[in-house]
Design a protein around this motif. Structure first.
Motif, PDB file in Angstrom:
ATOM      1  N   TYR A 140       0.847  -1.195   0.000  1.00 42.34           N
ATOM      2  CA  TYR A 140       0.000   0.000   0.000  1.00 42.34           C
ATOM      3  C   TYR A 140       0.883   1.245   0.000  1.00 42.34           C
ATOM      4  O   TYR A 140       1.848   1.336   0.770  1.00 42.34           O
ATOM      5  CB  TYR A 140      -0.912   0.030   1.232  1.00 42.34           C
ATOM      6  CG  TYR A 140      -1.949  -1.073   1.246  1.00 42.34           C
ATOM      7  CD1 TYR A 140      -3.139  -0.930   0.550  1.00 42.34           C
ATOM      8  CD2 TYR A 140      -1.730  -2.261   1.939  1.00 42.34           C
ATOM      9  CE1 TYR A 140      -4.104  -1.934   0.558  1.00 42.34           C
ATOM     10  CE2 TYR A 140      -2.676  -3.269   1.945  1.00 42.34           C
ATOM     11  CZ  TYR A 140      -3.856  -3.105   1.255  1.00 42.34           C
ATOM     12  OH  TYR A 140      -4.799  -4.097   1.251  1.00 42.34           O
ATOM     13  N   LEU A 148      -3.060   3.633  -2.679  1.00 43.24           N
ATOM     14  CA  LEU A 148      -2.916   2.813  -3.881  1.00 43.24           C
ATOM     15  C   LEU A 148      -2.465   1.414  -3.481  1.00 43.24           C
ATOM     16  O   LEU A 148      -1.660   1.236  -2.565  1.00 43.24           O
ATOM     17  CB  LEU A 148      -1.883   3.433  -4.831  1.00 43.24           C
ATOM     18  CG  LEU A 148      -2.150   4.873  -5.282  1.00 43.24           C
ATOM     19  CD1 LEU A 148      -0.988   5.392  -6.121  1.00 43.24           C
ATOM     20  CD2 LEU A 148      -3.444   4.958  -6.077  1.00 43.24           C
ATOM     21  N   TRP A 150      -0.695  -2.206  -4.684  1.00 42.97           N
ATOM     22  CA  TRP A 150       0.212  -2.802  -5.660  1.00 42.97           C
ATOM     23  C   TRP A 150       0.470  -4.245  -5.254  1.00 42.97           C
ATOM     24  O   TRP A 150       0.517  -4.568  -4.073  1.00 42.97           O
ATOM     25  CB  TRP A 150       1.550  -2.057  -5.697  1.00 42.97           C
ATOM     26  CG  TRP A 150       1.441  -0.574  -5.844  1.00 42.97           C
ATOM     27  CD1 TRP A 150       1.267   0.333  -4.847  1.00 42.97           C
ATOM     28  CD2 TRP A 150       1.482   0.175  -7.059  1.00 42.97           C
ATOM     29  NE1 TRP A 150       1.211   1.604  -5.364  1.00 42.97           N
ATOM     30  CE2 TRP A 150       1.335   1.538  -6.724  1.00 42.97           C
ATOM     31  CE3 TRP A 150       1.641  -0.171  -8.403  1.00 42.97           C
ATOM     32  CZ2 TRP A 150       1.334   2.551  -7.672  1.00 42.97           C
ATOM     33  CZ3 TRP A 150       1.646   0.838  -9.351  1.00 42.97           C
ATOM     34  CH2 TRP A 150       1.493   2.173  -8.992  1.00 42.97           C
TER      35      TRP A 150
END
Length: 657
Positions: A140, A148, A150
């Protein structure tokens, strides 16, 4: 209760019947209970980058290796084709035991070759992909107030011409208390082929946990190389390690070794086992998907209105007037007629290259059937990303099985064009079995040589090439020939009107008819392009795509639009006395492939602008070409079959001597 709900319940019931002893879960694998202190081993997948689209083995870089050597996990056909190479790693946890400052290893001094390779991989933004209990590591980050998500973490980072490596990992494992009375073996996850014994009644009282989340925070920490000279693997690092993801302090230097450490914390979570993939599959932008569907429905409604006008006003009115006249009046009227009624003696004249048309229609039926069945199963939840490679494996399986439908459709159309002649059906069946797979084999082999030359794990191994060839010639080809045999035995479709011996001259047209055909592809593309962006992002940007429900709806809408577009264009051609409608009806809807390829080029230029090197661009364009050929055959088949039905229906309503 709707038919769809009944079908889903029926399928789930069958699954539950077969798996009644195992506690079946659709999300892809069975729950695995870990007792407190049990070993948890992290696995590693291929290094990936959205800049090159070429995966490489994790151990191609100077990382720590596990005791006992590197071992591959069990992989299925789909995983190998997708470039996944799952291997064991030295990262070891003990369930529900928090540990800090764990020393992993000290590498050999970096050679010039390893140093330059490490810098290259950092420049190309390669990501390390870790897996725990079949869950990919998730990371994060915060940007402009947004969180976001990932999967994986970068190998390193470059700041002011200095390269830093992330050599300390902070893991956070989310666990949920085990609630079931027994466990069973994992299914298709690649975690273990062994049987997990059922929990005895005495053992069930012991606390156990399931892994429901796996988070990683990478840090670049300056380690003292001298202080770990006599330290054993998994020993306590002598100094305090402060993991701050916002600072980097471990530069890589040629001739200097690297020291790797990690820490792990366990956190009890309310997330339950079936919901543990929700963090990866959260559907973002659902409003955009609904907008896409609404946009498609508007196009369909517009085209449906045109089709309705053709059927109710034009065709029905003309047919009624024509049938009410006596024979003399009809003969007189024929002299004054214009439009589709004048091509009655030529409309079923055999097209140029009829065998090629039959072959392309047969392959189109096969690809379309594969797409519908695969997306339907994925929408029902049977092809979860938890079971890696099942989507690609399922597509291959359905494609081979549907060879029967391809052979049947192609040979029956061949006999219809030949007015019932069986001659040449074996040749047509054989060509159907080899046409699209041959194109795919040519494209993928060329791309594979590029991947082999780059030593990428995305290259298909030679053994897998042999397996694919055996599947092609031992399963797909025979099934296509079987379908062709049934097509040869089935009665051909009889034309409702006779074909004149001398072909009618087609009047000069104001505009080239092929211009209209090519332009028609914009309408199907309009229904598809929004969903296409999400699919492209999934394939090339490493994002998980799992909105198969939306995709199935878009596919159905695409089929309807393709049929309507081709039908309207065929009617327009017949109205201007152009009876060469066969190929035009195919490419009226098949031309959507041109716009998808142009969109792919646009995506390459504007969304994948960081794509580095001619090899990566060639790979991207090669895979796009492969996808576009498949779409052209599928959409063209929809258009042709709908136009054939329309023309047959139209002229079967005309009564002639």
């Amino acid at each position: 209760m709707g038919l769809f709900d009944q079908f889903r319940i029926w399928v789930l019931t069958i699954c539950l019947v077969f798996q009644s002893g195992y506690g079946f879960y659709l999300p892809g694998s069975y729950p695995h209970k870990y007792g407190v202190g049990d070993d948890l081993w992290v696995k590693v997948n291929s290094l990936t980058s959205i800049d090159t689209e070429m995966p490489f083995s994790y151990y191609s870089l100077p990382f720590c290796t596990p005791d006992g050597g590197i071992k591959d996990s069990a992989e299925n056909l789909g995983e190998l084709l997708m470039g996944d190479r799952i291997e064991n790693s030295p990262y070891r946890f003990n369930m529900y035991k928090n540990e800090t400052e764990i020393f992993l290893c000290k590498t050999d001094p970096l050679s010039a070759e390893k140093f330059n390779l490490l810098k290259k991989r950092i420049d190309e933004m390669y990501q390390v992909n870790l897996i725990l209990d079949n869950l990919p590591a998730i990371r994060y980050t915060k940007k402009e107030g947004f969180v976001l998500r990932w999967t994986g973490y970068p190998v390193g980072v470059k700041l002011q011409d200095v390269y830093y490596i992330f050599n300390h990992l902070k893991f956070n494992v989310l666990v949920h208390k085990y609630e079931e009375a027994n466990v069973a073996r994992l299914m298709g996850t690649g975690d273990t082929p062994d049987m997990i014994p059922s929990i005895r009644k005495g053992d069930s009282d012991k606390p156990g946990y399931m892994v429901v989340g796996f988070e990683v925070i990478p840090c670049s920490v300056m380690h003292n190389v001298d202080s770990v000279k006599n330290l054993q693997k998994y020993g306590k690092y002598p100094n305090t390690v402060k993991c701050d993801p916002n600072t980097v302090s471990m530069p890589i230097k040629e001739g200097q070794p690297l020291v790797f450490t990690y820490e792990v914390t366990f956190e009890e979570s309310d997330i339950k086992w079936p919901s543990r993939w929700d963090a990866y599959l959260k559907m973002e932008g659902s409003k955009v998907h609904w907008f896409s569907i609404l946009n498609s429905l508007m196009v369909i409604t517009f085209l449906a209105g045109i089709v309705l006008v053709i059927f109710l006003r034009t065709v029905r009115r003309d047919l009624t007037r024509y049938e009410e006249l006596d024979k003399e009046a009809q003969a007189q009227m024929n002299e004054e007629l214009s439009g589709w009624k004048l091509v009655v003696g030529d409309v079923f004249r055999a097209p140029t290259n009829p065998a090629l048309l039959c072959i392309m229609v047969g392959d189109g039926v096969q690809i379309l059937g594969m797409a519908v069945v695969t997306i339907l199963f994925a929408a029902l939840g049977f092809m979860s990303p938890a079971s890696r490679g099942t989507l690609v494996t399922g597509m291959l399986f359905f494609y081979m099985i549907l060879g029967i439908a391809a052979g049947y459709a192609a040979v029956r159309l061949w006999r219809t064009i030949g007015c019932g002649d069986n001659k040449g059906w074996v040749s047509v069946s054989w060509k159907v079995a080899c046409f699209f797979p041959g194109i795919a084999f040519l494209i993928l082999t060329t791309l594979n040589f590029l991947l082999w030359g780059s030593h990428s794990t995305g290259a298909i191994p030679f053994s897998l090439f042999v397996i694919l060839l055996l599947l092609w010639f031992c399963i797909s080809v025979p099934l296509t020939l079987v379908g062709g045999y049934f097509g040869a035995k089935a009665s051909h479709i009889e034309y409702p009107v006779r074909t004149n011996q001398i072909p009618r001259e087609i009047p000069a047209q104001k505009y080239p008819s092929w211009l209209l055909v090519l332009g028609a592809g914009t309408l199907p593309f309009g229904t598809l392009f929004i969903e296409l962006f999400f699919i492209m992002s999934s394939i090339w940007m490493g994002r998980v795509y799992y909105v198969f429900g939306f995709l199935f709806i878009v596919l159905i809408l695409l089929v309807v639009v393709c049929a309507e577009v081709s039908l309207v264009l065929t009617y327009m051609h017949l109205c201007v006395e152009d009876w060469k409608w066969w190929w035009k009806s195919f490419f009226a809807s098949g031309s959507v492939a041109i716009y998808i390829f142009l969109y792919s080029v646009n995506y390459l230029v504007f969304d994948l602008k960081n794509l580095s090197g001619p090899v990566s661009a060639t790979l991207y364009l090669g895979y796009s070409l492969f996808m576009v050929v498949a779409i052209m055959l599928a959409t063209g088949t929809i258009g042709f079959l709908s136009s054939f039905w329309f023309v047959h229906y139209l002229f079967s309503s005309v009564k002639l001597d």
